[in-house]
Write a protein that holds these residues in place. Structure first.
Motif, mmCIF file in Angstrom:
data_model
loop_
_atom_site.group_PDB
_atom_site.id
_atom_site.type_symbol
_atom_site.label_atom_id
_atom_site.label_comp_id
_atom_site.label_asym_id
_atom_site.label_seq_id
_atom_site.Cartn_x
_atom_site.Cartn_y
_atom_site.Cartn_z
ATOM 1 N N VAL A 128 7.221 9.786 -5.046
ATOM 2 C CA VAL A 128 8.207 9.911 -4.350
ATOM 3 C C VAL A 128 8.792 8.699 -3.785
ATOM 4 O O VAL A 128 7.928 7.492 -4.144
ATOM 5 C CB VAL A 128 7.848 10.755 -3.042
ATOM 6 C CG1 VAL A 128 7.332 12.166 -3.662
ATOM 7 C CG2 VAL A 128 6.338 10.075 -2.239
ATOM 8 N N SER A 129 9.677 8.556 -3.130
ATOM 9 C CA SER A 129 9.929 7.106 -2.461
ATOM 10 C C SER A 129 8.957 6.983 -1.390
ATOM 11 O O SER A 129 8.222 7.661 -0.756
ATOM 12 C CB SER A 129 11.307 7.531 -1.708
ATOM 13 O OG SER A 129 11.414 8.248 -0.558
ATOM 14 N N PRO A 130 9.039 5.533 -1.050
ATOM 15 C CA PRO A 130 8.236 5.035 0.124
ATOM 16 C C PRO A 130 8.415 5.846 1.449
ATOM 17 O O PRO A 130 7.650 6.134 2.280
ATOM 18 C CB PRO A 130 8.472 3.439 0.409
ATOM 19 C CG PRO A 130 8.962 2.989 -1.137
ATOM 20 C CD PRO A 130 9.486 4.267 -1.683
ATOM 21 N N GLU A 131 9.727 6.077 1.749
ATOM 22 C CA GLU A 131 10.233 6.813 3.072
ATOM 23 C C GLU A 131 9.550 8.405 3.024
ATOM 24 O O GLU A 131 9.121 8.800 3.988
ATOM 25 C CB GLU A 131 11.880 6.825 3.126
ATOM 26 C CG GLU A 131 12.200 5.646 3.277
ATOM 27 C CD GLU A 131 12.399 4.939 1.937
ATOM 28 O OE1 GLU A 131 12.325 5.263 0.912
ATOM 29 O OE2 GLU A 131 12.567 3.471 2.237
ATOM 30 N N GLU A 132 9.717 9.017 1.751
ATOM 31 C CA GLU A 132 9.032 10.288 1.775
ATOM 32 C C GLU A 132 7.523 10.236 1.653
ATOM 33 O O GLU A 132 6.956 11.270 2.494
ATOM 34 C CB GLU A 132 9.418 11.069 0.247
ATOM 35 C CG GLU A 132 10.698 11.448 0.169
ATOM 36 C CD GLU A 132 11.178 11.719 -1.196
ATOM 37 O OE1 GLU A 132 11.843 12.903 -1.499
ATOM 38 O OE2 GLU A 132 10.891 11.111 -2.190
ATOM 39 N N ALA A 133 6.985 9.224 1.238
ATOM 40 C CA ALA A 133 5.569 8.913 1.492
ATOM 41 C C ALA A 133 5.186 9.104 3.043
ATOM 42 O O ALA A 133 4.111 9.654 3.482
ATOM 43 C CB ALA A 133 4.903 7.935 0.513
ATOM 44 N N ALA A 168 0.742 -1.239 0.045
ATOM 45 C CA ALA A 168 0.054 -0.043 0.118
ATOM 46 C C ALA A 168 0.710 1.330 0.293
ATOM 47 O O ALA A 168 0.730 2.163 -0.816
ATOM 48 C CB ALA A 168 -0.921 0.182 1.136
ATOM 49 N N LEU A 169 1.825 1.252 0.654
ATOM 50 C CA LEU A 169 2.744 2.524 0.892
ATOM 51 C C LEU A 169 3.396 2.627 -0.511
ATOM 52 O O LEU A 169 3.783 3.739 -1.068
ATOM 53 C CB LEU A 169 3.841 2.219 2.217
ATOM 54 C CG LEU A 169 4.549 3.397 2.453
ATOM 55 C CD1 LEU A 169 3.872 4.707 2.608
ATOM 56 C CD2 LEU A 169 5.764 3.303 3.646
ATOM 57 N N ASP A 170 4.003 1.505 -1.064
ATOM 58 C CA ASP A 170 4.738 1.549 -2.323
ATOM 59 C C ASP A 170 3.820 2.081 -3.349
ATOM 60 O O ASP A 170 4.201 3.032 -4.041
ATOM 61 C CB ASP A 170 5.461 0.118 -2.717
ATOM 62 C CG ASP A 170 6.252 0.144 -3.651
ATOM 63 O OD1 ASP A 170 7.238 1.180 -3.694
ATOM 64 O OD2 ASP A 170 6.217 -0.628 -4.705
ATOM 65 N N HIS A 171 2.437 1.600 -3.535
ATOM 66 C CA HIS A 171 1.660 1.962 -4.437
ATOM 67 C C HIS A 171 1.293 3.726 -4.415
ATOM 68 O O HIS A 171 1.313 4.457 -5.423
ATOM 69 C CB HIS A 171 0.312 1.265 -4.214
ATOM 70 C CG HIS A 171 -0.768 1.629 -5.199
ATOM 71 N ND1 HIS A 171 -0.797 1.511 -6.466
ATOM 72 C CD2 HIS A 171 -1.979 2.439 -4.622
ATOM 73 C CE1 HIS A 171 -1.747 2.083 -7.042
ATOM 74 N NE2 HIS A 171 -2.491 2.833 -6.007
ATOM 75 N N VAL A 172 1.172 4.101 -3.077
ATOM 76 C CA VAL A 172 0.789 5.497 -2.872
ATOM 77 C C VAL A 172 2.126 6.360 -3.288
ATOM 78 O O VAL A 172 1.964 7.258 -3.989
ATOM 79 C CB VAL A 172 0.545 5.683 -1.438
ATOM 80 C CG1 VAL A 172 0.706 7.351 -1.008
ATOM 81 C CG2 VAL A 172 -0.613 5.242 -1.015
ATOM 82 N N ALA A 173 3.263 5.877 -2.957
ATOM 83 C CA ALA A 173 4.523 6.509 -3.291
ATOM 84 C C ALA A 173 4.785 6.499 -4.729
ATOM 85 O O ALA A 173 5.308 7.495 -5.480
ATOM 86 C CB ALA A 173 5.924 5.706 -2.610
ATOM 87 N N GLN A 174 4.503 5.542 -5.463
ATOM 88 C CA GLN A 174 4.495 5.587 -6.906
ATOM 89 C C GLN A 174 3.513 6.363 -7.791
ATOM 90 O O GLN A 174 4.114 7.308 -8.466
ATOM 91 C CB GLN A 174 4.469 4.085 -7.437
ATOM 92 C CG GLN A 174 5.558 3.008 -7.333
ATOM 93 C CD GLN A 174 5.135 1.860 -7.787
ATOM 94 O OE1 GLN A 174 4.524 1.561 -8.636
ATOM 95 N NE2 GLN A 174 6.305 0.869 -7.488
ATOM 96 N N GLN A 175 2.293 6.521 -6.997
ATOM 97 C CA GLN A 175 1.450 7.491 -7.735
ATOM 98 C C GLN A 175 1.813 9.007 -7.146
ATOM 99 O O GLN A 175 1.449 9.901 -8.220
ATOM 100 C CB GLN A 175 0.073 7.393 -6.878
ATOM 101 C CG GLN A 175 -0.713 6.047 -7.402
ATOM 102 C CD GLN A 175 -2.103 6.201 -6.975
ATOM 103 O OE1 GLN A 175 -2.404 6.260 -5.884
ATOM 104 N NE2 GLN A 175 -3.068 5.491 -7.773
ATOM 105 N N ALA A 176 2.474 9.119 -6.258
ATOM 106 C CA ALA A 176 2.877 10.568 -5.977
ATOM 107 C C ALA A 176 4.406 10.910 -6.559
ATOM 108 O O ALA A 176 4.661 11.995 -6.360
ATOM 109 C CB ALA A 176 2.944 10.748 -4.476
#
Length: 135
Positions: A96-101, A86-94
């Motif tokens: 940004v990196s998962p850490e930044e998300a 879920a975090l990776d998906h959100v980061a990719q959409q934005a």
């Protein structure tokens, strides 16, 4: 739907969420709400809160729902509590990196959940309706 939800959340937060906080949170709610594993129906806020509580952030999440002060949470805590997919998906959409998300979500979640639960509990109804009532 994620973009519309992100816009609504951004308006609700009135800039408190930082850069892109509403969009990230909207994408996360859409991602988690689509799973339907928590019986949240048309309101993915319940699914998000269940996920955070199961991930070890129960005290923080309860403070955001309650009528008292909001406990802070860190990006690494958010990253640990959320499913990586879920975090990776959100980061990719934005973009940004998962850490930044995770860092942005940590800044956005307390205020957003607080505003979406004004009476100290998760309200019934669609998330879009909840946001519009609070805006």
């Amino acid at each position: 739907m994620g973009n519309d939800l992100g816009s609504l959340l951004g308006g609700l937060l009135g800039g408190q969420g930082g850069k892109g906080g509403g969009a990230l949170l909207g994408a996360l709610l859409t991602s988690l709400g689509g799973a339907g594993t928590h019986g949240a129906g048309s309101n993915p806020l319940g699914a998000l809160l269940d996920t955070l509580k199961e991930g070890g952030l129960g005290a923080q999440a309860d403070s955001w729902i309650g009528t008292g002060g909001n406990q802070e949470v860190t990006g690494p805590e958010v990253a640990q509590a959320l499913p990586y997919q879920a975090l990776d998906h959100v980061a990719q959409q934005a973009g940004v990196s998962p850490e930044e998300a995770a860092d942005e979500l940590a800044r956005t979640l307390p205020a957003a959940v607080d505003k979406l639960t004004p009476e100290g509990s998760v309200p019934e109804g669609s998330l879009e309706d909840l946001i519009r009532r609070q805006s």
